[in-house]
Design an enzyme around this catalytic site. Structure first.
Site, short mmCIF file in Angstrom:
data_model
loop_
_atom_site.label_atom_id
_atom_site.label_comp_id
_atom_site.label_asym_id
_atom_site.label_seq_id
_atom_site.Cartn_x
_atom_site.Cartn_y
_atom_site.Cartn_z
N PHE A 272 42.29 59.08 66.47
CA PHE A 272 42.11 58.36 65.12
C PHE A 272 43.40 59.03 64.17
O PHE A 272 43.77 60.23 63.99
CB PHE A 272 40.98 59.22 64.22
CG PHE A 272 40.78 58.38 62.85
CD1 PHE A 272 40.24 57.11 62.90
CD2 PHE A 272 41.00 59.21 61.86
CE1 PHE A 272 39.88 56.49 61.80
CE2 PHE A 272 40.94 58.55 60.66
CZ PHE A 272 40.74 56.85 60.59
N ASP B 151 50.21 64.76 65.47
CA ASP B 151 49.51 64.30 64.13
C ASP B 151 48.73 65.35 63.86
O ASP B 151 47.53 65.58 64.23
CB ASP B 151 48.49 62.95 64.64
CG ASP B 151 47.87 62.64 63.11
OD1 ASP B 151 47.81 63.34 62.05
OD2 ASP B 151 47.20 61.40 63.04
N LYS C 260 46.22 65.18 53.81
CA LYS C 260 44.91 66.01 53.47
C LYS C 260 45.28 67.13 52.49
O LYS C 260 45.58 67.02 51.33
CB LYS C 260 44.19 66.21 54.42
CG LYS C 260 43.71 64.93 55.28
CD LYS C 260 42.53 65.07 56.14
CE LYS C 260 42.23 64.11 57.08
NZ LYS C 260 41.18 62.87 56.70
C1 LIG Z 1 44.35 62.86 62.55
C2 LIG Z 1 44.30 61.97 61.36
N1 LIG Z 1 45.42 61.39 61.30
C3 LIG Z 1 45.53 60.31 60.23
C4 LIG Z 1 44.36 60.21 59.24
C5 LIG Z 1 44.47 59.45 58.27
O1 LIG Z 1 44.71 59.84 56.97
P1 LIG Z 1 44.46 59.04 55.54
O2 LIG Z 1 42.96 58.81 55.59
O3 LIG Z 1 44.92 59.97 54.67
O4 LIG Z 1 45.24 57.73 55.77
C6 LIG Z 1 43.40 60.93 59.67
C7 LIG Z 1 42.45 60.76 58.71
O5 LIG Z 1 41.05 61.35 58.95
C8 LIG Z 1 43.21 62.07 60.53
O6 LIG Z 1 42.20 62.71 60.99
#
Ligand SMILES: Cc1ncc(COP(=O)(O)O)c(C=O)c1O
Length: 400
Positions: free
Chosen positions: A145, A230, A259
């Site tokens: 994700f 990530d 976040k």
């Molecule tokens: C690992 C990871 N990357 C990217 C994102 C995307 O972040 P955003 O919702 O701020 O676009 C998330 C969101 O849960 C995430 O868990």
């Protein structure tokens, strides 16, 4: 319309009527919060074991973060990158120093940071590695994700995240998470990067097999491929260390962060990493009106200052070990995954079949998210041992 006089039912009816149905929110209408607690419009108080998907690592309205935001609201909130502002350089330096990296590119959401990292990796592949134009590949993991942009859903393995949104961006290969042989088989001379969550969050808080990330690092080194971690969800103390990769003692070439970089107050995200890799970005290549804005940087600086004390990492490690041990004792729990104050709690399916677990938890004053047979427990890192005891006792009560 004064929100204070509206009932929860009124609020939910308005959302149903006027908002696009992008989510099925849990039926509570939240109005304020502090620390690990959150209140609804009906005067009920809940212990927050959800943690804003790790965006509220510092708790709700941490006083230092709120003070930084308030001070900046009275000074300047937006400059755009057309001009310098007086928090920009300091924030980039402090974030690079915190993460042990060399350069920073600021943006707003986590998805935007991931999308940007893909762009950087592709450009690096063409300009530095010598991949033929248009042929760069990025290898990602199954059940990943990384967000919701059209490019990111192009390499999602979740059918509902993709359905109806094609045509998709080409150039991605998917291999099973944790399988080094599959990765080795997928890599070619045209591979720009391997993009992975250091711990998979939305998949159910999946920690890869020990040594896997170090093997990925070696594979990247052997093949001149970038490792992009990530850490939007697992980074910034959630897993007990500043970066979740720190557990394996290795470094990625690029990290994506988001976040709680904005302290749960404002959206702040970043790509951080090697200067020579981020160096492929030149003026005009990329941009964002709000990326690196003064309010974001002022709050981000305070978030980095809090993390630089090490207190949140330590709390996450110590209280996380306690949380895991308490959850492991529960009847009806078959597995507890994760690191730090972050647990994917697999429930005994027979025992919970047909039960509305999250509703029952909320009725007893605990907010927590359930997904595909597991509970995701991620309280703000300011949670106390007594609050963990309370939350675990509510879960035990619901599972009994
Ligand atoms: C690992 C990871 N990357 C990217 C994102 C995307 O972040 P955003 O919702 O701020 O676009 C998330 C969101 O849960 C995430 O868990």
């Amino acid at each position: 319309m004064t929100v204070d006089t509206m009932s929860a039912r009124d609020h939910m009816a308005l959302a149903e009527r006027w908002a696009a149905h992008d989510s099925v929110p849990f039926p509570v209408v939240l109005s304020h919060g502090e620390g690990a607690w959150i209140h609804d419009t009906e005067g009920r108080r809940y212990l927050d074991f959800h943690g804003g998907y790790s965006a509220t690592n510092f708790g709700h309205r941490h006083p230092a973060l709120v003070a930084a935001a308030k001070a900046q609201l009275d000074r300047l909130t937006l400059s755009t990158r057309a001009f310098h502002h007086d928090h920009f350089g300091p924030f980039c330096q402090e974030l690079a120093e915190l993460t042990g990296t060399e350069k920073v590119l600021l943006s707003n959401s986590g998805g935007e940071a991931v999308d940007t990292a893909v762009k950087i990796a592709r450009k690096w592949a063409y300009r530095v590695k010598g991949v033929p134009d248009g042929a760069a590949e990025v290898i990602v993991a199954g059940a990943n994700f990384h967000g919701r942009t059209t490019t990111i859903v192009s390499f999602s393995t979740n059918a509902s995240h993709r359905a109806g949104f094609g045509p998709f961006t080409p150039g991605f290969k998917v291999v099973p998470y944790g399988d080094i042989d599959a990765l080795r088989a997928a890599i070619t001379d045209n591979t720009a990067a391997i993009l992975l969550e250091s711990i998979q969050g939305e998949a159910g808080i999946i920690v890869p097999p020990k040594g896997y990330l170090a093997e990925v690092r070696d594979l990247c080194d052997d093949t001149n491929t970038l490792l992009v971690a990530d850490e939007v969800q697992c980074g910034l103390a959630r897993a007990g260390t500043t970066l979740a990769m720190d557990h394996e003692g290795i470094k990625a070439d690029l990290y994506t962060l988001g976040k709680s970089l904005g302290g749960g107050l404002v959206p702040v995200s970043a790509v951080v990493g090697r200067a020579d890799v981020l160096g492929v970005i030149t003026p005009g290549d990329h941009g964002s009106t709000f990326g690196g804005n003064p309010l974001a940087c002022a709050v981000g600086r305070e978030a980095v200052r809090l993390l630089a004390t090490g207190e949140f990492q330590e709390r996450s490690r110590e209280l996380g070990a306690y949380l895991h041990s308490r959850l492991n004792e529960l009847d009806g729990v078959t597995e507890v995954r994760g690191r730090g104050l972050w647990a994917g709690v697999q429930l005994d399916e027979e025992r919970v079949a047909g039960r509305r677990v999250t509703e029952a938890l909320a009725e007893r004053g605990l907010l927590c998210k359930e997904a595909r047979g597991h509970l995701r427990v991620a309280p703000p890192l300011v949670v106390t041992r007594a609050e963990i005891d309370l939350g675990v006792s509510i879960i035990a009560d619901v599972l009994s």
